[in-house]
Design an enzyme around this catalytic site. Structure first.
Site, PDB file in Angstrom:
ATOM      1  N   GLU A  13       0.799  -1.130   0.021  1.00  0.00           N
ATOM      2  CA  GLU A  13      -0.065   0.026  -0.200  1.00  0.00           C
ATOM      3  C   GLU A  13       0.813   1.161  -0.079  1.00  0.00           C
ATOM      4  OE1 GLU A  13      -4.030  -1.715   2.052  1.00  0.00           O
ATOM      5  OE2 GLU A  13      -2.640  -0.935   3.248  1.00  0.00           O
ATOM      6  N   GLY A  79     -12.549  -4.134   1.399  1.00  0.00           N
ATOM      7  CA  GLY A  79     -13.554  -5.166   0.803  1.00  0.00           C
ATOM      8  C   GLY A  79     -14.797  -4.064   0.552  1.00  0.00           C
ATOM      9  N   MET A 173      -9.330  -3.049   7.692  1.00  0.00           N
ATOM     10  CA  MET A 173      -8.793  -3.590   9.119  1.00  0.00           C
ATOM     11  C   MET A 173      -8.011  -2.252  10.061  1.00  0.00           C
ATOM     12  SD  MET A 173      -8.009  -7.340   7.981  1.00  0.00           S
ATOM     13  CE  MET A 173      -7.595  -7.845   9.937  1.00  0.00           C
ATOM     14  N   GLU A 174      -8.009  -1.183   9.552  1.00  0.00           N
ATOM     15  CA  GLU A 174      -7.186  -0.213  10.207  1.00  0.00           C
ATOM     16  C   GLU A 174      -7.969   1.051  10.390  1.00  0.00           C
ATOM     17  OE1 GLU A 174      -6.082  -1.708   7.181  1.00  0.00           O
ATOM     18  OE2 GLU A 174      -4.967  -3.194   8.154  1.00  0.00           O
ATOM     19  N   ASP A 197     -11.698  -6.341  -3.226  1.00  0.00           N
ATOM     20  CA  ASP A 197     -12.588  -7.695  -3.201  1.00  0.00           C
ATOM     21  C   ASP A 197     -13.989  -7.196  -2.769  1.00  0.00           C
ATOM     22  OD1 ASP A 197     -10.787  -7.593  -0.726  1.00  0.00           O
ATOM     23  OD2 ASP A 197     -12.980  -8.250  -0.229  1.00  0.00           O
TER      24      ASP A 197
HETATM   25  N1  ADE Z   1      -9.264  -5.277   3.186  1.00  0.00           N
HETATM   26  C1  ADE Z   1      -9.359  -5.576   1.883  1.00  0.00           C
HETATM   27  N2  ADE Z   1     -10.452  -6.506   1.661  1.00  0.00           N
HETATM   28  C2  ADE Z   1     -10.657  -6.586   3.014  1.00  0.00           C
HETATM   29  C3  ADE Z   1     -11.800  -7.543   3.508  1.00  0.00           C
HETATM   30  N3  ADE Z   1     -12.550  -8.515   2.776  1.00  0.00           N
HETATM   31  N4  ADE Z   1     -11.876  -7.598   4.934  1.00  0.00           N
HETATM   32  C4  ADE Z   1     -11.254  -6.835   5.687  1.00  0.00           C
HETATM   33  N5  ADE Z   1     -10.457  -6.100   5.260  1.00  0.00           N
HETATM   34  C5  ADE Z   1     -10.096  -5.834   3.814  1.00  0.00           C
END
Ligand code: ADE
Length: 229
Positions: A13, A79, A173-174, A197
């Site tokens: 990143e 995501g 996640m951050e 995703d």
């Molecule tokens: N970052 C990118 N895709 C993610 C996902 N599916 N879950 C959590 N963090 C992500």
């Protein structure tokens, strides 16, 4: 003079940022590397935190309290939840929440602990700069809610939970942990992500496939924003 923190969670990143800037000075601190550079009249500190809320909090806090950064920008991948978000699309967070913070056993709503707030808002001013940059470059940028948790979401059930409880458009996640740190320390901040995703059954596969290209989309847009600061 602004001292800018630019964070990612993973090496992929921040790699496009590190290859964009020259004359980078590296400082090792707290088991991590901090990359310092002067650019366009700005002092910039770049780092990737490692994945998850704890590492992201440590890095954000270090950049502010040890390096003296007064503005923080985050670039990375997420995501998608909102069906209008496709892989590669950009999203800027207007507010963020922690989808895994849970003391509902005591009657509190998901994402809430006493003394905190469910949603933390990003800097309106930085968002406006980003939207202007998007317009000038004819880029489509989505603005919405990002939910953060210490889990890689790859199921319909969890994705629906996050959508229903928080009306979130994307998850990662951050972001919300960085938001809490910046909000507490009065540091204007901005969270940018590109979709890697859509947090479904195929998320692990898609993430591996699109991490680099989506991280680059996000970093390239972030650089355009930095040029306007
Ligand atoms: N970052 C990118 N895709 C993610 C996902 N599916 N879950 C959590 N963090 C992500």
């Amino acid at each position: 003079m602004t001292k800018l923190a630019i964070m990612g969670a993973m090496e992929e990143e921040i790699e496009p940022l590190l290859s964009y800037f020259d004359n980078i000075k590296i400082t090792n601190y707290a088991d991590n590397k901090y990359y310092e550079v002067n650019y366009n009249g700005l002092e910039i500190v770049i780092a990737y935190s490692k994945i998850g809320k704890v590492f992201a909090s440590l890095t954000a806090s270090t950049m502010i309290q040890k390096f003296g950064c007064d503005t923080l920008l985050f670039s990375g991948v997420a995501g998608g939840i909102n069906p209008s978000l496709k892989i590669g699309d950009l999203i800027i967070a207007d507010k963020l929440c922690q989808h895994d913070l849970d003391i509902t056993a005591f009657g509190h709503p998901n994402g809430y602990v006493p003394g905190g707030k469910i949603f933390v808002e990003t800097s309106n001013e930085l968002r406006e700069v980003a939207k202007k940059v998007a317009q000038e470059n004819k880029l489509d940028v989505f603005e919405g809610i990002i939910a953060t948790g210490d889990q890689f979401v790859h199921s319909k059930e969890r994705k629906e939970f996050v959508q229903e409880k928080f009306n979130a458009d994307a998850l990662e996640m951050e972001g919300a942990s960085v938001a809490v740190i910046c909000d507490s320390l009065n540091i204007p901040f901005f969270i940018l992500r590109a979709i890697s995703d859509v947090a479904d059954m195929d998320a692990g596969f898609d993430f591996d496939e699109f991490l680099k290209s989506s991280a680059k989309n996000s970093a390239n847009f972030l650089i355009k924003i930095v040029e306007q600061l």
